[in-house]
Enzyme design. Structure first.
Site, PDB file in Angstrom:
ATOM      1  N   ARG A  58       0.839  -1.213   0.000  1.00  0.00           N
ATOM      2  CA  ARG A  58       0.000   0.000   0.000  1.00  0.00           C
ATOM      3  C   ARG A  58       0.867   1.253   0.000  1.00  0.00           C
ATOM      4  NH1 ARG A  58      -4.355  -1.089   4.567  1.00  0.00           N
ATOM      5  NH2 ARG A  58      -5.217   0.925   3.919  1.00  0.00           N
ATOM      6  N   ASN A  91      -8.731   7.242   6.880  1.00  0.00           N
ATOM      7  CA  ASN A  91      -7.742   6.839   5.879  1.00  0.00           C
ATOM      8  C   ASN A  91      -6.325   6.905   6.442  1.00  0.00           C
ATOM      9  OD1 ASN A  91     -10.005   6.701   4.290  1.00  0.00           O
ATOM     10  ND2 ASN A  91      -9.577   8.589   3.171  1.00  0.00           N
ATOM     11  N   HIS A 108      -7.265   6.284  12.476  1.00  0.00           N
ATOM     12  CA  HIS A 108      -6.843   4.892  12.282  1.00  0.00           C
ATOM     13  C   HIS A 108      -5.364   4.788  11.921  1.00  0.00           C
ATOM     14  CE1 HIS A 108     -11.278   3.599  11.449  1.00  0.00           C
ATOM     15  NE2 HIS A 108     -11.045   3.821  12.723  1.00  0.00           N
ATOM     16  N   CYS A 135      14.653  -1.120  14.456  1.00  0.00           N
ATOM     17  CA  CYS A 135      14.153   0.212  14.831  1.00  0.00           C
ATOM     18  C   CYS A 135      15.304   1.205  14.710  1.00  0.00           C
ATOM     19  CB  CYS A 135      13.643   0.187  16.270  1.00  0.00           C
ATOM     20  SG  CYS A 135      13.355   1.822  16.966  1.00  0.00           S
ATOM     21  N   LEU A 202     -20.798   7.975  -2.788  1.00  0.00           N
ATOM     22  CA  LEU A 202     -21.196   7.491  -4.115  1.00  0.00           C
ATOM     23  C   LEU A 202     -22.596   6.884  -4.061  1.00  0.00           C
ATOM     24  CD1 LEU A 202     -19.769   7.405  -6.870  1.00  0.00           C
ATOM     25  CD2 LEU A 202     -19.046   5.051  -6.349  1.00  0.00           C
ATOM     26  N   GLU A 203     -22.896   6.215  -2.967  1.00  0.00           N
ATOM     27  CA  GLU A 203     -24.196   5.558  -2.744  1.00  0.00           C
ATOM     28  C   GLU A 203     -24.567   5.741  -1.281  1.00  0.00           C
ATOM     29  OE1 GLU A 203     -21.443   1.675  -2.163  1.00  0.00           O
ATOM     30  OE2 GLU A 203     -22.865   1.705  -3.835  1.00  0.00           O
TER      31      GLU A 203
HETATM   32  C1  LIG Z   1     -16.395  -4.265  10.881  1.00  0.00           C
HETATM   33  C2  LIG Z   1     -17.056  -3.642  12.083  1.00  0.00           C
HETATM   34  C3  LIG Z   1     -18.351  -4.266  12.401  1.00  0.00           C
HETATM   35  N1  LIG Z   1     -16.131  -3.763  13.245  1.00  0.00           N
HETATM   36  C4  LIG Z   1     -15.888  -2.678  13.972  1.00  0.00           C
HETATM   37  O1  LIG Z   1     -16.395  -1.584  13.758  1.00  0.00           O
HETATM   38  C5  LIG Z   1     -14.866  -2.878  15.053  1.00  0.00           C
HETATM   39  C6  LIG Z   1     -15.532  -3.534  16.274  1.00  0.00           C
HETATM   40  C7  LIG Z   1     -16.556  -2.692  16.880  1.00  0.00           C
HETATM   41  C8  LIG Z   1     -16.326  -1.689  17.769  1.00  0.00           C
HETATM   42  N2  LIG Z   1     -17.534  -1.128  18.133  1.00  0.00           N
HETATM   43  C9  LIG Z   1     -18.523  -1.778  17.490  1.00  0.00           C
HETATM   44  C10 LIG Z   1     -19.910  -1.559  17.512  1.00  0.00           C
HETATM   45  C11 LIG Z   1     -20.690  -2.367  16.745  1.00  0.00           C
HETATM   46  C12 LIG Z   1     -20.092  -3.383  15.958  1.00  0.00           C
HETATM   47  C13 LIG Z   1     -18.691  -3.574  15.923  1.00  0.00           C
HETATM   48  C14 LIG Z   1     -17.931  -2.764  16.683  1.00  0.00           C
HETATM   49  N3  LIG Z   1     -14.215  -1.612  15.370  1.00  0.00           N
HETATM   50  C15 LIG Z   1     -12.965  -1.671  15.898  1.00  0.00           C
HETATM   51  O2  LIG Z   1     -12.368  -2.703  16.148  1.00  0.00           O
HETATM   52  C16 LIG Z   1     -12.308  -0.319  16.186  1.00  0.00           C
HETATM   53  C17 LIG Z   1     -11.099  -0.083  15.259  1.00  0.00           C
HETATM   54  C18 LIG Z   1     -11.511  -0.058  13.844  1.00  0.00           C
HETATM   55  C19 LIG Z   1     -10.349   0.433  12.971  1.00  0.00           C
HETATM   56  C20 LIG Z   1      -9.787  -0.684  12.119  1.00  0.00           C
HETATM   57  N4  LIG Z   1      -8.785  -0.162  11.183  1.00  0.00           N
HETATM   58  C21 LIG Z   1      -9.058   0.304   9.977  1.00  0.00           C
HETATM   59  N5  LIG Z   1      -8.095   0.854   9.158  1.00  0.00           N
HETATM   60  C22 LIG Z   1      -6.702   0.922   9.582  1.00  0.00           C
HETATM   61  C23 LIG Z   1      -5.932  -0.183   8.997  1.00  0.00           C
HETATM   62  C24 LIG Z   1      -5.913  -0.153   7.484  1.00  0.00           C
HETATM   63  O3  LIG Z   1      -6.389   0.808   6.862  1.00  0.00           O
HETATM   64  O4  LIG Z   1      -5.368  -1.132   6.967  1.00  0.00           O
HETATM   65  S1  LIG Z   1     -10.703   0.251   9.442  1.00  0.00           S
HETATM   66  C25 LIG Z   1     -10.646   0.579   7.730  1.00  0.00           C
HETATM   67  O5  LIG Z   1     -11.837   0.060   7.240  1.00  0.00           O
HETATM   68  C26 LIG Z   1     -12.798   1.092   7.189  1.00  0.00           C
HETATM   69  C27 LIG Z   1     -13.262   1.103   5.789  1.00  0.00           C
HETATM   70  O6  LIG Z   1     -14.390   1.850   5.743  1.00  0.00           O
HETATM   71  P1  LIG Z   1     -14.551   3.021   4.637  1.00  0.00           P
HETATM   72  O7  LIG Z   1     -13.394   3.952   4.730  1.00  0.00           O
HETATM   73  O8  LIG Z   1     -15.911   3.517   4.805  1.00  0.00           O
HETATM   74  O9  LIG Z   1     -14.353   2.241   3.240  1.00  0.00           O
HETATM   75  P2  LIG Z   1     -15.401   1.262   2.513  1.00  0.00           P
HETATM   76  O10 LIG Z   1     -14.654   0.618   1.431  1.00  0.00           O
HETATM   77  O11 LIG Z   1     -16.130   0.439   3.520  1.00  0.00           O
HETATM   78  O12 LIG Z   1     -16.488   2.279   1.890  1.00  0.00           O
HETATM   79  C28 LIG Z   1     -16.093   3.222   0.933  1.00  0.00           C
HETATM   80  C29 LIG Z   1     -17.328   4.079   0.655  1.00  0.00           C
HETATM   81  O13 LIG Z   1     -16.952   5.082  -0.278  1.00  0.00           O
HETATM   82  C30 LIG Z   1     -17.910   5.154  -1.310  1.00  0.00           C
HETATM   83  N6  LIG Z   1     -17.209   5.597  -2.522  1.00  0.00           N
HETATM   84  C31 LIG Z   1     -16.473   4.849  -3.397  1.00  0.00           C
HETATM   85  N7  LIG Z   1     -15.963   5.647  -4.380  1.00  0.00           N
HETATM   86  C32 LIG Z   1     -16.394   6.931  -4.091  1.00  0.00           C
HETATM   87  C33 LIG Z   1     -16.209   8.200  -4.731  1.00  0.00           C
HETATM   88  N8  LIG Z   1     -15.507   8.336  -5.859  1.00  0.00           N
HETATM   89  N9  LIG Z   1     -16.790   9.290  -4.160  1.00  0.00           N
HETATM   90  C34 LIG Z   1     -17.548   9.172  -3.016  1.00  0.00           C
HETATM   91  N10 LIG Z   1     -17.748   7.985  -2.356  1.00  0.00           N
HETATM   92  C35 LIG Z   1     -17.165   6.893  -2.894  1.00  0.00           C
HETATM   93  C36 LIG Z   1     -18.513   3.760  -1.431  1.00  0.00           C
HETATM   94  O14 LIG Z   1     -19.818   3.866  -1.918  1.00  0.00           O
HETATM   95  C37 LIG Z   1     -18.478   3.273   0.030  1.00  0.00           C
HETATM   96  O15 LIG Z   1     -19.694   3.618   0.704  1.00  0.00           O
HETATM   97  C38 LIG Z   1     -12.136   2.403   7.512  1.00  0.00           C
HETATM   98  O16 LIG Z   1     -12.415   2.751   8.829  1.00  0.00           O
HETATM   99  C39 LIG Z   1     -10.661   2.050   7.351  1.00  0.00           C
HETATM  100  O17 LIG Z   1      -9.833   2.824   8.171  1.00  0.00           O
HETATM  101  N11 LIG Z   1     -11.761  -0.306  17.517  1.00  0.00           N
HETATM  102  C40 LIG Z   1     -12.577  -0.291  18.591  1.00  0.00           C
HETATM  103  O18 LIG Z   1     -13.763  -0.319  18.485  1.00  0.00           O
HETATM  104  O19 LIG Z   1     -11.891  -0.201  19.796  1.00  0.00           O
HETATM  105  C41 LIG Z   1     -12.699  -0.204  20.996  1.00  0.00           C
HETATM  106  C42 LIG Z   1     -13.415   1.133  21.135  1.00  0.00           C
HETATM  107  C43 LIG Z   1     -14.760   1.207  21.380  1.00  0.00           C
HETATM  108  C44 LIG Z   1     -15.388   2.444  21.565  1.00  0.00           C
HETATM  109  C45 LIG Z   1     -14.698   3.633  21.442  1.00  0.00           C
HETATM  110  C46 LIG Z   1     -13.374   3.532  21.181  1.00  0.00           C
HETATM  111  C47 LIG Z   1     -12.724   2.267  20.986  1.00  0.00           C
END
Ligand SMILES: CC(C)NC(=O)[C@H](Cc1c[nH]c2ccccc12)NC(=O)[C@H](CCCC/N=C(/NCCC(=O)O)S[C@H]1O[C@H](COP(=O)(O)OP(=O)(O)OC[C@H]2O[C@@H](n3cnc4c(N)ncnc43)[C@H](O)[C@@H]2O)[C@@H](O)[C@H]1O)NC(=O)OCc1ccccc1
Length: 228
Positions: A58, A91, A108, A135, A202-203
């Site tokens: 990446r 991001n 993140h 390191c 986008l959606e």
């Molecule tokens: C999958 C999900 C169910 N799981 C979670 O959410 C988990 C667990 C969880 C916590 N609380 C919950 C509550 C309910 C359920 C689950 C949970 N969360 C965690 O573990 C988080 C940590 C999560 C972070 C993980 N690391 C990432 N990234 C870094 C690494 C790396 O990048 O490699 S997450 C990573 O995926 C996520 C991806 O999502 P998006 O960016 O939205 O991307 P995606 O592809 O999904 O969507 C893209 C969108 O763009 C649109 N699009 C496309 N092209 C365009 C375009 N051209 N223009 C406009 N829009 C466009 C598309 O239509 C689409 O809608 C981002 O967050 C990204 O950073 N930590 C945590 O909760 O700690 C404790 C805590 C609790 C409370 C308060 C504080 C702490």
């Protein structure tokens, strides 16, 4: 823009038109890699080489990407608005900064940073890293990507929650609203109750119905139109 205190949450969609894969699109990052393997602490313990390769790849891709009109419009808004414009991004790329934004909260983490598991220092890094890379400070071979993996606490949550409490405009750009706590920010803002909320995506995202205003289409076109 008449709002004085703006918080802008961005996701992978804002960098899509810069050629960076999103996570959930067809052929996206999560199509090609299992979250459990490359974006969890457990996965890193199991196979650190696989994880280092994932992030090194990446970093290489990021070198070929440039900020698009959405990044540039937000950079200009932050410089010229006169009020408070806070960019909170999920991001790990640096396209907001290369698009002219000076104050970006990477909740993140950042692709171009590594953290040492021994001395905990953070190092700027835009090349390849492997398990035997020492390191630069303590020479321990315990470097990891300075990103937040699933199950880990996001960065700067106190500052982010304080900004959400004071904002009068909350914009969400290019995110599917599936990853928490970021996906819960619009509900936090609605609970506090005095901010206008806008989704540009986008959606419709999973949280689309929670926004007072929704604009669906490419960020590279809609964001400049909305903020200029
Ligand atoms: C999958 C999900 C169910 N799981 C979670 O959410 C988990 C667990 C969880 C916590 N609380 C919950 C509550 C309910 C359920 C689950 C949970 N969360 C965690 O573990 C988080 C940590 C999560 C972070 C993980 N690391 C990432 N990234 C870094 C690494 C790396 O990048 O490699 S997450 C990573 O995926 C996520 C991806 O999502 P998006 O960016 O939205 O991307 P995606 O592809 O999904 O969507 C893209 C969108 O763009 C649109 N699009 C496309 N092209 C365009 C375009 N051209 N223009 C406009 N829009 C466009 C598309 O239509 C689409 O809608 C981002 O967050 C990204 O950073 N930590 C945590 O909760 O700690 C404790 C805590 C609790 C409370 C308060 C504080 C702490």
């Amino acid at each position: 823009m008449r709002h004085q205190n703006i918080v802008i949450l961005t996701g992978a969609g804002i960098s899509a038109e810069s050629g960076l894969s999103t996570f959930r699109e067809e052929g996206g990052l999560w199509d090609r890699h299992r979250i459990e393997d490359v974006a969890t602490p457990e996965g890193f313990v199991r196979d650190p080489d696989l994880v280092h390769e994932f992030y090194s790849t990446r970093r290489r891709q990021l070198k070929t990407a440039s900020p698009n009109p959405a990044h540039i419009a937000l950079g200009r808004l932050q410089r010229e608005h006169g009020g408070q414009v806070s960019i909170v991004t999920q991001n790990v790329d640096d396209l907001h900064e290369r698009g002219g934004a000076s104050d970006v909260i990477h909740m993140h983490g950042e692709l171009k940073k590594l953290r040492c598991g021994a001395c905990h220092r953070v190092h700027v890094w835009d090349g390849v890293c492997a398990t035997d890379t020492p390191c630069p400070a303590c020479h321990a071979k315990a470097l990891r990507p300075h990103v937040v993996w699933f199950g880990e606490m996001p960065f700067d949550m106190d500052r982010i929650m304080a900004l959400l409490a004071d904002c009068d405009l909350f914009m969400s750009i290019g995110t599917s609203g599936q990853v928490y706590p970021a996906a819960g920010f619009v509900s936090e803002v609605r609970q506090i109750g005095h901010a206008h909320t806008v989704e540009i995506n986008l959606e419709p995202s999973d949280g689309a119905s929670l926004f007072a205003e929704r604009r669906h289409g490419p960020a590279g076109t809609l964001v400049p139109a909305y903020v200029e």
